[in-house]
Each structure stands twice: as C-alpha cells, then as structure tokens.
Design an enzyme around this catalytic site. Sequence first.
Site, short mmCIF file in Angstrom:
data_model
loop_
_atom_site.label_atom_id
_atom_site.label_comp_id
_atom_site.label_asym_id
_atom_site.label_seq_id
_atom_site.Cartn_x
_atom_site.Cartn_y
_atom_site.Cartn_z
N SER A 226 0.88 -1.30 0.05
CA SER A 226 -0.01 0.00 0.17
C SER A 226 0.88 1.32 0.04
O SER A 226 1.57 1.38 -0.82
CB SER A 226 -1.00 0.07 1.07
OG SER A 226 -1.86 1.07 1.01
N ASP A 445 -8.89 -4.54 -6.08
CA ASP A 445 -8.22 -3.78 -5.10
C ASP A 445 -8.84 -2.55 -4.84
O ASP A 445 -8.96 -1.72 -5.70
CB ASP A 445 -6.75 -3.42 -5.04
CG ASP A 445 -6.21 -3.03 -3.85
OD1 ASP A 445 -6.51 -2.03 -3.24
OD2 ASP A 445 -4.89 -3.50 -3.68
N HIS A 475 -7.32 -5.96 -0.70
CA HIS A 475 -6.27 -4.92 -0.72
C HIS A 475 -4.98 -5.65 -0.52
O HIS A 475 -4.65 -6.26 0.69
CB HIS A 475 -6.31 -3.99 0.55
CG HIS A 475 -5.49 -2.69 0.40
ND1 HIS A 475 -4.73 -2.27 -0.81
CD2 HIS A 475 -4.98 -2.27 1.26
CE1 HIS A 475 -4.25 -1.16 -0.44
NE2 HIS A 475 -4.02 -1.30 0.76
#
Length: 506
Positions: A226, A445, A475
């Site tokens: 991320s 995602d 995610h």
Amino acid sequence: MARFVRWAALGATAALLVSGCDDSSGDAQSGKNGDSSPSSNSSLASQKLDWGRCEATDEASAPGGEWQCATLKVPLDWDKPEGETIGVALIRAEATGDDRIGSLLFNFGGPGGSGVSMMPSYASTVSTLHERYDLVSFDPRGVAASEGVRCRDDEEIQAAEAKVDATPDTAAEEKAYFQDAADFGKGCQKAAGKLLPHVSTTDTARDMDLMRQVLGDEKLHYFGISYGTELGGVYAHLFPEKVGRMILDAVVDPSADTVGHAKNQALGFQRALNDYLESTGQDPAEGTRKIADLLDRIDAEPLPTSAPDRKLTQTLAVTGIVLPLYSKDGWPALTSALEAAEEGDGSELLALADGYNERDASGNYGTTTHSQRVISCLDDRQRPTPAQTKALLPEFEKISPVFGAFLGWDTAGWCHDWPVAGQHDTPEVSAPGAPPILTVGNTGDPATPVEGARRMADELGKDVGVVLTWNGEGHGAYGSGSDCVDSAVDTYLLDGTPPKDGTVCS
C-alpha cells in the site's frame, strides 16, 4: 474521516470478523543518491543496535526464535545529519535457516501504520521467506513508538465524529467541517512541535538507508504494501544503487496528484462494491443506488445503536462500509450490517467503523490516522480550495455515488489550513540503474486500483519496473490466496528471478 489507503485496516478487519512526476519542490527528493547520502558520512552509520526482548508486542515469540526490538538513532533533520537525533523503533526475527540472504524490511502502509505491531501477525504469511531472511519492520518517524503523534484526545475524536459531517450540505456544516480540519492541524502542530516538518516520506526513505547500513546489508531488500509502495519507490529514486530485491504490492499510483489520488480511490472502492454486490446476486447499479439512498436517510436522521450515547452518522456509516471491502472475508459482515441498517439499527456498521478508526470497547482510539495526516500533508503540496472541491463534486459522485462525495470533500479538508507546507505534487520514483523491481496489482483492490502497478513500473523506468497482476479481490495480492502470486514473489525474493513483465495470475 481518514483517507482510505491503509494496509493496517486489514488487521482491524480480521480482528472484527473473528469476533508523471513533479519534483519542483527543490531538493526535497533530489541530489542525494547512493553513497552521497548524508547517512553514509554520518557517525550514526556505525551505531550498534541493542536488540532486546520486545515489550510493545503481544507476540514475543516467532518461528525459530523470539522477536527482538531495538531503537535506531536517526537525524531529526536530514539536512543536518550530525545534529539532533530521534529514535526509530525496530523489530526483527532472525532467519530460521542456514542459507541467510540478509534482512527483508517491511512497511505495511498507512502512512502511519506500525510495523512493530504488525510484523508478528504477518510472519506466518511470509514463513517461506523467513527461512532465508531476517524479518525486519519499523515504526516510521512520527508513528507509534517512533515519536508517534497524537493530535487530539479520545473525547475530542468522539465529539468530532458525532458533530462533523464529512460531506457538508449547508453553509453551517461546511464551516464546521473546515474549522474542525484547521483545529486538527493545530493539535498536530502542538503535539509534534519541531518534528512536524521532518516526517515526510523522503525523510523516512533516508532513515531506511541508514537502517540498511546499521543492519549490515549491502543492498536493501524490501517488501512494501500500500503506502509502503510509495515509500519504496521514493527510496529507489534516492538510492537506486542500493536497491536489492524489492516487492511493491497494492501499489499507490505515483503519477496521481491529490485530486487524482482521490479519484483513483473512488473508482477502486466502487469497483470493489460492485464486485461485492454481484457476489450477493444484486445488480451493481441498483445495489449502489440502494446504499446511497440509505446513506442519505442516515444523513438526515442518524441511526440508533446499541452503544450508549452514540448514533450512526452518515460519515461513520461510509467508514463502516469501507472496512469490509478491504478483504473478501469481510463481505458477509457487510451484508449483515447493511441489512441491520435498513431495519433501523446502526450497531453493526458502527462496529465496523470503530474497527477502521481503531476504537476499542473502552472508547480509546489509535493514532494511525493522526500519523497518516501529518505525513501525507507534509508530502502533498496541493491544497484544493473549498470552491475548487465543490466544482469537482459532480465528477466524484459520477465515479461513485457512495464514496465519491466523501473523497471529493477530503481533497480540500484533509490538509486545510495545515501549519507546514507540502513538498511536492507527486512523488519522484524514477530509479535509473536500479535492478528489476516487482510491482504487484490486484484487479479488485479497493484502495489502490490495479492501474497503479503499471504506472509505478513506468515511472520507475525502462528495465526496472516489472508488473505482476492478479485477478482477485482485496487490498494486496501476496498471501491472499493465489499460489501463482505467492510463488512468483517468493521466487523473486529467494532466487532473484522476477516473472516476465505483464504476467497475469488468474
């Protein structure tokens, strides 16, 4: 309401379910590549870490041995590397096998997520890698045990949740929204003091290179997830010759500015919502309209909950919808919460929102969103005005009737009247001369849409960025159920052989 890019949200989900770059900002990211980094000339590079038993984590043991913790001294101001220092908290578990490669450094995202607390729970996911790597993570500066910033107390947070509408509909609500944003910034300034101008992604990337040297590694082997992908890209730009084997999973689009990033997230969360709705047999357009109508009703009249003196506001409801979209495992909880809300009970959506906001049963809140804000507002130079944001709202709402307005208003409110200027419009991640860097994207995602992996690879440069795509949900791709993804990542990190650029895992 916090911006949605947060790997740390996955930890909250699991716990709940069990129960084009611009660097015109001067030298912010330039002129300090490789051995010319101040860290290479600093006496701090020769410091010895005093590893000891961890007290901050509930999991004191790891496969093959105990978790160890230490504090790394880093310069407060990297422009003055011999000046005042601050501490960066580290955690590690040494490699379990004999054929050790080195350290593998993890950043789990946020910005603002604690690697010290997350690493032990992630160790089972990377057990194959642990055989040949020391697993290492850290709390970046301004986060948790590394001079963590708390901008307001629990009572103030709960009061703001009850009173501040993140999608203001009237002049009075708009005034309250921006006043709350300004007050939050003042609280951060008071809490962080002289640290506030020194918590940027660039500062942390330089900390990582010092970390590499002190850990005794010639190259930095890195696993970023991320926001950790942006941090990895910035490191690669600053220190291309020091990049070892680097994985960037759930990739933040480095070419997107503040508004572009918000649009990306509106698109990503709407896609994930559509996939969820299809999985329940609903038409995505009709299901989205139904949820948007529910949110409108909650905006007009917040729902009662089982929590004393707390109601479900529209802002909390959207946050509650967001959390289970981070993982397909959360979809049944979302179904139950939406059904309860339609019946007039906001308790389940409130519980989901509390999971995202790190609120425990005693009313204590975590500080991830505080650190997230001080880091991202120092990084981001753009400050859209309220008028500019309102002009963009129709476009945001077209992208997502559920999430668009929240993310649109956030572009102006997040760093409104921030006490420190931002550094750049978009991060510089070009890394000519670096070895292949593997970027991994996931078609479902919600927080970092799959397009970010290709854009990161393109920005890293020819012969550097390599893209691996998974047709999946949630995610992040690694450790999410795809043997194809896990095998490709493990092979690269263990043998140094990346997959062919453009490989797709079904």
